[in-house]
Motif scaffolding. Structure first.
Motif, PDB file in Angstrom:
ATOM      1  N   GLN A 193       0.841  -1.199   0.000  1.00  0.00           N
ATOM      2  CA  GLN A 193       0.000   0.000   0.000  1.00  0.00           C
ATOM      3  C   GLN A 193       0.880   1.255   0.000  1.00  0.00           C
ATOM      4  OE1 GLN A 193      -3.369  -0.140  -0.259  1.00  0.00           O
ATOM      5  NE2 GLN A 193      -3.051  -2.348  -0.479  1.00  0.00           N
ATOM      6  N   PRO A 194       0.360   2.378  -0.520  1.00  0.00           N
ATOM      7  CA  PRO A 194       1.140   3.627  -0.421  1.00  0.00           C
ATOM      8  C   PRO A 194       1.441   3.964   1.033  1.00  0.00           C
ATOM      9  CG  PRO A 194      -0.721   3.881  -1.918  1.00  0.00           C
ATOM     10  CD  PRO A 194      -0.898   2.556  -1.247  1.00  0.00           C
ATOM     11  N   ALA A 195       2.589   4.587   1.249  1.00  0.00           N
ATOM     12  CA  ALA A 195       2.994   4.921   2.616  1.00  0.00           C
ATOM     13  C   ALA A 195       2.036   5.887   3.268  1.00  0.00           C
ATOM     14  CB  ALA A 195       4.405   5.507   2.623  1.00  0.00           C
ATOM     15  N   ALA A 196       1.208   6.582   2.476  1.00  0.00           N
ATOM     16  CA  ALA A 196       0.218   7.478   3.072  1.00  0.00           C
ATOM     17  C   ALA A 196      -0.739   6.716   3.970  1.00  0.00           C
ATOM     18  CB  ALA A 196      -0.561   8.211   1.985  1.00  0.00           C
ATOM     19  N   ASP A 197      -0.856   5.420   3.764  1.00  0.00           N
ATOM     20  CA  ASP A 197      -1.722   4.602   4.603  1.00  0.00           C
ATOM     21  C   ASP A 197      -0.995   4.057   5.823  1.00  0.00           C
ATOM     22  OD1 ASP A 197      -3.633   5.071   2.753  1.00  0.00           O
ATOM     23  OD2 ASP A 197      -3.376   3.165   1.714  1.00  0.00           O
ATOM     24  N   ASP A 244       7.567  10.473  -2.281  1.00  0.00           N
ATOM     25  CA  ASP A 244       6.798   9.935  -3.386  1.00  0.00           C
ATOM     26  C   ASP A 244       7.218   8.498  -3.646  1.00  0.00           C
ATOM     27  OD1 ASP A 244       5.568  12.383  -3.676  1.00  0.00           O
ATOM     28  OD2 ASP A 244       7.072  13.104  -5.127  1.00  0.00           O
ATOM     29  N   GLY A 245       6.227   7.631  -3.910  1.00  0.00           N
ATOM     30  CA  GLY A 245       6.530   6.261  -4.276  1.00  0.00           C
ATOM     31  C   GLY A 245       6.881   5.356  -3.119  1.00  0.00           C
ATOM     32  N   LEU A 271       6.155   2.743  -0.345  1.00  0.00           N
ATOM     33  CA  LEU A 271       5.123   1.761  -0.100  1.00  0.00           C
ATOM     34  C   LEU A 271       5.203   1.276   1.341  1.00  0.00           C
ATOM     35  CD1 LEU A 271       5.570  -0.305  -3.381  1.00  0.00           C
ATOM     36  CD2 LEU A 271       3.881   1.494  -2.946  1.00  0.00           C
ATOM     37  N   SER A 272       4.200   0.512   1.746  1.00  0.00           N
ATOM     38  CA  SER A 272       4.205  -0.062   3.083  1.00  0.00           C
ATOM     39  C   SER A 272       3.599  -1.446   3.030  1.00  0.00           C
ATOM     40  CB  SER A 272       3.444   0.826   4.066  1.00  0.00           C
ATOM     41  OG  SER A 272       2.060   0.805   3.770  1.00  0.00           O
ATOM     42  N   PRO A 301       7.019   1.108   6.487  1.00  0.00           N
ATOM     43  CA  PRO A 301       7.310   1.630   5.150  1.00  0.00           C
ATOM     44  C   PRO A 301       8.432   0.840   4.486  1.00  0.00           C
ATOM     45  CG  PRO A 301       7.261   3.384   6.806  1.00  0.00           C
ATOM     46  CD  PRO A 301       7.278   2.095   7.541  1.00  0.00           C
ATOM     47  N   LYS A 332       7.436  -3.298  -5.846  1.00  0.00           N
ATOM     48  CA  LYS A 332       6.637  -2.536  -6.798  1.00  0.00           C
ATOM     49  C   LYS A 332       5.185  -2.587  -6.350  1.00  0.00           C
ATOM     50  CE  LYS A 332       7.838  -4.932 -10.428  1.00  0.00           C
ATOM     51  NZ  LYS A 332       8.760  -5.898  -9.804  1.00  0.00           N
ATOM     52  N   PRO A 333       4.390  -1.575  -6.718  1.00  0.00           N
ATOM     53  CA  PRO A 333       2.990  -1.547  -6.257  1.00  0.00           C
ATOM     54  C   PRO A 333       2.173  -2.762  -6.672  1.00  0.00           C
ATOM     55  CG  PRO A 333       3.641   0.585  -7.134  1.00  0.00           C
ATOM     56  CD  PRO A 333       4.754  -0.368  -7.458  1.00  0.00           C
TER      57      PRO A 333
END
Length: 366
Positions: A40-44, A281-282, A284-285, A325, A331-332
């Motif tokens: 998941q994106p690190a924003a989560d 940017d970019g 992941l977690s 993170p 990769k996503p």
């Protein structure tokens, strides 16, 4: 028929021996079911740090002169007002110095009065031309020297008076005594810290950021604070200060988080948790349960297109409560194993399933 019985028994025995010596058929293991997820994106993934509520201003208080502590007037946690006495030194020595300075000042004033009167008499004699100018100049210099001496002693007397006042340590502002480092009877040096005052007003949270994560944070970054005494209530705040150098022992960077609203009612010493959003940017977690390590090197299991496992080394950031993170190595669209990673092996055949135990098509998104 009886004569042929040994031959039949011998043939049967040879057949059984050959069957026993033949290799067994290989047993094919069924693919192991594994729970898989996408990064998941690190924003989560929000990182949290434990901290302590501190005052915005915490001056260390000390006596301006040395001496023996005669009285300690406050305890840790006491609320004090500006100019309130906190402790006092034995005043005997500074009192004697003040008396000596006062006596010297009185003598200098008497000497100056005598020198002034002498100068006036010599001026009259000079006007009548009964003495020379050099004699008058000598008396004039004596008067000027006496005047300078008086000014010097007056300044010394003022200093002695100040020293006597410094024997009592007073609070510079309203606040709470956060720490105490003296007792009655103790001898302290000038400038030695004896109290720490938590000044009333703004409150902050002091936290320590790990060395590997400090590069992802900046001064002014928005954060959220939760007090242990008020679970579930979160307050807007920002990263006000970040130390440019790491602590020599803990190798962490000290940071201060300022509340956006000064009226939240937090008191010094309360425990708090600061939630910070890593920037970048970019990034992941992955879930913490997906991460494994060997010899200190973290890795995750990635399910390849042929439904076999591949161990992928990753570079991770600061661990959160549930996620971590991943800065590099994924990769996503990768499918990673989210549980039971300790019992897996390289190139193992697996049957990927989602959290609802449904088969996952590896070419599709979750």
């Amino acid at each position: 028929m009886i004569r042929h019985a040994p031959r039949v028994a011998l043939s049967l025995a040879v057949s059984l021996l050959l069957v026993a010596c033949s290799e067994p058929e290989p047993v094919t293991q069924a693919p192991r079911p594994v729970l898989v997820v996408h990064p998941q994106p690190a924003a989560d993934a929000v990182e949290s740090f434990s901290g302590e509520v501190r005052a915005r201003f915490e001056p260390e208080l000390a006596f301006r002169i040395g001496g023996k502590v005669a009285r300690r007037l406050v305890e840790v946690g006491d609320r004090v007002k500006k100019d309130q006495p906190l402790a006092a030194l034995d005043p005997q020595d500074v009192g004697l110095q003040l008396d000596a300075s006062r006596a010297q000042l009185t003598a200098a004033e008497a000497n100056l009065r005598l020198a002034r009167a002498e100068r006036e008499r010599y001026r009259k004699l000079l006007d009548r031309q009964m003495i020379s100018h050099s004699q008058y100049d000598t008396v004039e210099n004596q008067y000027l020297a006496g005047e300078a001496r008086l000014n010097q002693l007056r300044a010394e007397y003022n200093v002695a008076g100040n020293q006597a006042g410094y024997a009592v340590l007073r609070a510079p502002r309203d606040g709470v005594i956060a720490s105490r480092n003296l007792e009655a009877g103790q001898v302290v040096a000038a400038g030695q810290t004896v109290f720490t005052l938590a000044v009333d007003g703004e409150r902050e949270v002091s936290i320590a950021i790990p060395e590997h994560a400090v590069g992802r944070f900046r001064v002014g970054q928005a954060v959220v604070v939760e007090l242990w005494s008020r679970p579930g209530q979160r307050f807007a705040a920002h990263l006000r200060e970040l130390s440019p150098s790491a602590d020599a022992q803990s190798r962490t960077f000290a940071a201060r988080v300022a509340f956006g609203d000064g009226g939240i009612g937090a008191e010094p010493g309360q425990s708090a948790r600061v939630f910070l959003q890593a920037e970048g940017d970019g990034v992941l977690s992955v879930p913490l349960s997906a991460l494994a390590a060997e010899k200190g090197e973290p890795y995750v299991w990635v399910v390849q297109a042929d439904a076999t496992l591949h161990r992928a080394p990753v570079r991770v950031g600061a661990y959160g409560e549930e996620r971590v993170p991943v800065l590099d190595g994924l990769k996503p669209d990768d499918w990673i194993v989210a549980a039971g990673v300790q019992v897996l092996r390289e190139a193992q055949a697996v049957r990927p399933v989602d959290r609802d135990n449904r088969a996952v098509q590896l070419a599709a998104k979750e």
